[in-house]
Design a protein around this motif. Structure first.
Motif, PDB file in Angstrom:
ATOM      1  N   ALA A  65       0.864  -1.181   0.000  1.00 56.48           N
ATOM      2  CA  ALA A  65       0.000   0.000   0.000  1.00 56.48           C
ATOM      3  C   ALA A  65       0.897   1.227   0.000  1.00 56.48           C
ATOM      4  O   ALA A  65       1.910   1.268   0.712  1.00 56.48           O
ATOM      5  N   THR A  66       0.539   2.203  -0.828  1.00 57.77           N
ATOM      6  CA  THR A  66       1.294   3.444  -0.908  1.00 57.77           C
ATOM      7  C   THR A  66       0.331   4.613  -0.766  1.00 57.77           C
ATOM      8  O   THR A  66      -0.636   4.733  -1.518  1.00 57.77           O
ATOM      9  N   VAL A  67       0.596   5.469   0.210  1.00 54.57           N
ATOM     10  CA  VAL A  67      -0.149   6.707   0.382  1.00 54.57           C
ATOM     11  C   VAL A  67       0.796   7.829  -0.040  1.00 54.57           C
ATOM     12  O   VAL A  67       1.921   7.914   0.458  1.00 54.57           O
ATOM     13  N   SER A  68       0.344   8.660  -0.983  1.00 46.77           N
ATOM     14  CA  SER A  68       1.155   9.773  -1.472  1.00 46.77           C
ATOM     15  C   SER A  68       0.402  11.075  -1.273  1.00 46.77           C
ATOM     16  O   SER A  68      -0.831  11.111  -1.394  1.00 46.77           O
ATOM     17  N   TRP A  69       1.133  12.128  -0.989  1.00 46.72           N
ATOM     18  CA  TRP A  69       0.539  13.445  -0.847  1.00 46.72           C
ATOM     19  C   TRP A  69       1.396  14.451  -1.597  1.00 46.72           C
ATOM     20  O   TRP A  69       2.636  14.423  -1.507  1.00 46.72           O
ATOM     21  N   VAL A  70       0.732  15.322  -2.357  1.00 39.92           N
ATOM     22  CA  VAL A  70       1.395  16.397  -3.100  1.00 39.92           C
ATOM     23  C   VAL A  70       0.754  17.700  -2.655  1.00 39.92           C
ATOM     24  O   VAL A  70      -0.474  17.842  -2.719  1.00 39.92           O
ATOM     25  N   GLY A  71       1.565  18.651  -2.202  1.00 40.20           N
ATOM     26  CA  GLY A  71       1.043  19.918  -1.716  1.00 40.20           C
ATOM     27  C   GLY A  71       0.582  20.832  -2.834  1.00 40.20           C
ATOM     28  O   GLY A  71       0.783  20.562  -4.025  1.00 40.20           O
ATOM     29  N   GLU A  72      -0.028  21.945  -2.437  1.00 50.58           N
ATOM     30  CA  GLU A  72      -0.496  22.898  -3.436  1.00 50.58           C
ATOM     31  C   GLU A  72       0.677  23.494  -4.202  1.00 50.58           C
ATOM     32  O   GLU A  72       1.810  23.495  -3.728  1.00 50.58           O
ATOM     33  N   ARG A  73       0.374  23.954  -5.415  1.00 52.44           N
ATOM     34  CA  ARG A  73       1.412  24.522  -6.267  1.00 52.44           C
ATOM     35  C   ARG A  73       0.773  25.532  -7.212  1.00 52.44           C
ATOM     36  O   ARG A  73      -0.427  25.501  -7.455  1.00 52.44           O
ATOM     37  N   ASP A  84      -1.859  33.046 -13.277  1.00 51.98           N
ATOM     38  CA  ASP A  84      -1.404  32.056 -12.302  1.00 51.98           C
ATOM     39  C   ASP A  84      -2.453  31.883 -11.211  1.00 51.98           C
ATOM     40  O   ASP A  84      -3.082  32.838 -10.771  1.00 51.98           O
ATOM     41  N   THR A  85      -2.645  30.653 -10.776  1.00 51.96           N
ATOM     42  CA  THR A  85      -3.593  30.335  -9.718  1.00 51.96           C
ATOM     43  C   THR A  85      -3.034  29.174  -8.904  1.00 51.96           C
ATOM     44  O   THR A  85      -2.079  28.523  -9.317  1.00 51.96           O
ATOM     45  N   VAL A  86      -3.615  28.911  -7.770  1.00 50.61           N
ATOM     46  CA  VAL A  86      -3.143  27.827  -6.900  1.00 50.61           C
ATOM     47  C   VAL A  86      -3.884  26.540  -7.256  1.00 50.61           C
ATOM     48  O   VAL A  86      -5.109  26.503  -7.301  1.00 50.61           O
ATOM     49  N   ASN A  87      -3.132  25.500  -7.533  1.00 56.27           N
ATOM     50  CA  ASN A  87      -3.678  24.168  -7.746  1.00 56.27           C
ATOM     51  C   ASN A  87      -3.631  23.474  -6.382  1.00 56.27           C
ATOM     52  O   ASN A  87      -2.558  23.323  -5.798  1.00 56.27           O
ATOM     53  N   PRO A  88      -4.785  23.058  -5.833  1.00 59.59           N
ATOM     54  CA  PRO A  88      -4.775  22.488  -4.478  1.00 59.59           C
ATOM     55  C   PRO A  88      -3.988  21.181  -4.387  1.00 59.59           C
ATOM     56  O   PRO A  88      -3.819  20.474  -5.377  1.00 59.59           O
ATOM     57  N   GLY A  89      -3.542  20.883  -3.192  1.00 59.42           N
ATOM     58  CA  GLY A  89      -2.851  19.619  -2.947  1.00 59.42           C
ATOM     59  C   GLY A  89      -3.822  18.454  -3.030  1.00 59.42           C
ATOM     60  O   GLY A  89      -5.032  18.617  -3.036  1.00 59.42           O
ATOM     61  N   TYR A  90      -3.255  17.251  -3.094  1.00 58.82           N
ATOM     62  CA  TYR A  90      -4.080  16.046  -3.178  1.00 58.82           C
ATOM     63  C   TYR A  90      -3.329  14.865  -2.597  1.00 58.82           C
ATOM     64  O   TYR A  90      -2.106  14.871  -2.500  1.00 58.82           O
ATOM     65  N   GLY A  91      -4.097  13.845  -2.231  1.00 60.11           N
ATOM     66  CA  GLY A  91      -3.511  12.610  -1.731  1.00 60.11           C
ATOM     67  C   GLY A  91      -4.082  11.427  -2.490  1.00 60.11           C
ATOM     68  O   GLY A  91      -5.212  11.487  -2.989  1.00 60.11           O
ATOM     69  N   THR A  92      -3.302  10.378  -2.606  1.00 57.57           N
ATOM     70  CA  THR A  92      -3.766   9.164  -3.288  1.00 57.57           C
ATOM     71  C   THR A  92      -3.381   7.933  -2.475  1.00 57.57           C
ATOM     72  O   THR A  92      -2.455   7.967  -1.668  1.00 57.57           O
ATOM     73  N   LEU A  93      -4.113   6.853  -2.743  1.00 58.71           N
ATOM     74  CA  LEU A  93      -3.829   5.548  -2.150  1.00 58.71           C
ATOM     75  C   LEU A  93      -3.735   4.547  -3.284  1.00 58.71           C
ATOM     76  O   LEU A  93      -4.653   4.436  -4.091  1.00 58.71           O
ATOM     77  N   ARG A 102       4.016 -20.514  -8.856  1.00 56.94           N
ATOM     78  CA  ARG A 102       5.203 -21.318  -9.151  1.00 56.94           C
ATOM     79  C   ARG A 102       6.370 -20.345  -9.257  1.00 56.94           C
ATOM     80  O   ARG A 102       6.153 -19.146  -9.436  1.00 56.94           O
ATOM     81  N   PRO A 103       7.605 -20.841  -9.215  1.00 61.19           N
ATOM     82  CA  PRO A 103       8.732 -19.906  -9.348  1.00 61.19           C
ATOM     83  C   PRO A 103       8.692 -19.110 -10.655  1.00 61.19           C
ATOM     84  O   PRO A 103       9.216 -18.006 -10.733  1.00 61.19           O
ATOM     85  N   TRP A 104       8.018 -19.611 -11.645  1.00 60.34           N
ATOM     86  CA  TRP A 104       7.973 -18.953 -12.956  1.00 60.34           C
ATOM     87  C   TRP A 104       6.621 -18.310 -13.268  1.00 60.34           C
ATOM     88  O   TRP A 104       6.441 -17.685 -14.301  1.00 60.34           O
ATOM     89  N   LEU A 105       5.635 -18.416 -12.345  1.00 65.56           N
ATOM     90  CA  LEU A 105       4.279 -17.938 -12.597  1.00 65.56           C
ATOM     91  C   LEU A 105       3.780 -17.089 -11.429  1.00 65.56           C
ATOM     92  O   LEU A 105       3.572 -17.609 -10.326  1.00 65.56           O
ATOM     93  N   THR A 106       3.571 -15.785 -11.670  1.00 62.73           N
ATOM     94  CA  THR A 106       3.136 -14.877 -10.615  1.00 62.73           C
ATOM     95  C   THR A 106       2.017 -13.960 -11.114  1.00 62.73           C
ATOM     96  O   THR A 106       2.279 -12.996 -11.834  1.00 62.73           O
ATOM     97  N   PRO A 107       0.770 -14.251 -10.761  1.00 64.56           N
ATOM     98  CA  PRO A 107      -0.301 -13.294 -11.056  1.00 64.56           C
ATOM     99  C   PRO A 107      -0.148 -12.057 -10.153  1.00 64.56           C
ATOM    100  O   PRO A 107       0.324 -12.165  -9.015  1.00 64.56           O
ATOM    101  N   TYR A 108      -0.571 -10.920 -10.661  1.00 67.33           N
ATOM    102  CA  TYR A 108      -0.476  -9.693  -9.875  1.00 67.33           C
ATOM    103  C   TYR A 108      -1.666  -8.785 -10.187  1.00 67.33           C
ATOM    104  O   TYR A 108      -2.323  -8.930 -11.227  1.00 67.33           O
ATOM    105  N   ALA A 109      -1.922  -7.859  -9.292  1.00 65.78           N
ATOM    106  CA  ALA A 109      -2.968  -6.855  -9.489  1.00 65.78           C
ATOM    107  C   ALA A 109      -2.540  -5.585  -8.772  1.00 65.78           C
ATOM    108  O   ALA A 109      -1.830  -5.620  -7.764  1.00 65.78           O
ATOM    109  N   ARG A 110      -2.988  -4.477  -9.333  1.00 70.43           N
ATOM    110  CA  ARG A 110      -2.666  -3.166  -8.757  1.00 70.43           C
ATOM    111  C   ARG A 110      -3.897  -2.272  -8.914  1.00 70.43           C
ATOM    112  O   ARG A 110      -4.566  -2.300  -9.951  1.00 70.43           O
ATOM    113  N   VAL A 111      -4.199  -1.488  -7.891  1.00 64.41           N
ATOM    114  CA  VAL A 111      -5.284  -0.504  -7.952  1.00 64.41           C
ATOM    115  C   VAL A 111      -4.660   0.860  -7.685  1.00 64.41           C
ATOM    116  O   VAL A 111      -4.169   1.122  -6.586  1.00 64.41           O
ATOM    117  N   GLU A 112      -4.656   1.708  -8.700  1.00 65.08           N
ATOM    118  CA  GLU A 112      -4.141   3.064  -8.556  1.00 65.08           C
ATOM    119  C   GLU A 112      -5.297   3.998  -8.233  1.00 65.08           C
ATOM    120  O   GLU A 112      -6.412   3.820  -8.728  1.00 65.08           O
TER     121      GLU A 112
END
Length: 140
Positions: A65-73, A84-93, A102-112
């Motif tokens: 799990a990765t929680v990321s936060w980017v401040g306003e800019r 020029d205007t302020v773009n608000p910050g945001y967070g994601t999970l 098997r050593p040669w077979l790995t299913p995976y999934a990711r949710v961005e």
């Protein structure tokens, strides 16, 4: 002419909980990015960013799990008169998992963007909503 100065760091920890390997990382950055001609902040450069990554390895599985936060800019407003205007910050999970069948077979999934947050990394360009990616890794 521009100048960028930053302090960037990350702290990490690894350990075991029962038979499960656990890893955690916490990091962030403090940025000062300036247009030296006008003395204004550089566009689309957040002053602060941070992330927390947690990974568990129970047996043949890997869960993350990765929680990321980017401040306003500062961004240019995407419609005339392009001020020029302020773009608000945001967070994601983001979530991810895999399982070595098997050593040669790995299913995976990711949710961005697992919480389906609406944000614009650059004004006028919306980020993708919740995105699910899955596949199988074959090694030989």
């Amino acid at each position: 002419r521009a100048r960028s100065r930053a302090f960037d760091g990350e702290l990490g920890w690894r350990g075991r909980l029962g038979g499960t390997g656990i890893e955690a990382r916490l990091g962030g950055m403090k940025l000062d990015a300036e247009d030296r001609t006008s003395g204004t902040p550089l566009r689309n450069r957040p002053e602060e960013t941070a992330h927390l990554v947690a990974i568990a390895r129970p047996g043949a599985a890997v869960l993350a799990a990765t929680v990321s936060w980017v401040g306003e800019r500062i961004n240019a407003y995407p419609e005339f008169p392009y001020t020029d205007t302020v773009n608000p910050g945001y967070g994601t999970l983001d979530l991810a998992g895999s399982f070595a069948v098997r050593p040669w077979l790995t299913p995976y999934a990711r949710v961005e963007n697992a919480l389906d947050r609406e944000y614009e990394p650059v004004l006028g360009f919306p980020a993708s909503g919740r995105t699910v990616i899955a596949g199988v890794r074959l090694e030989w």
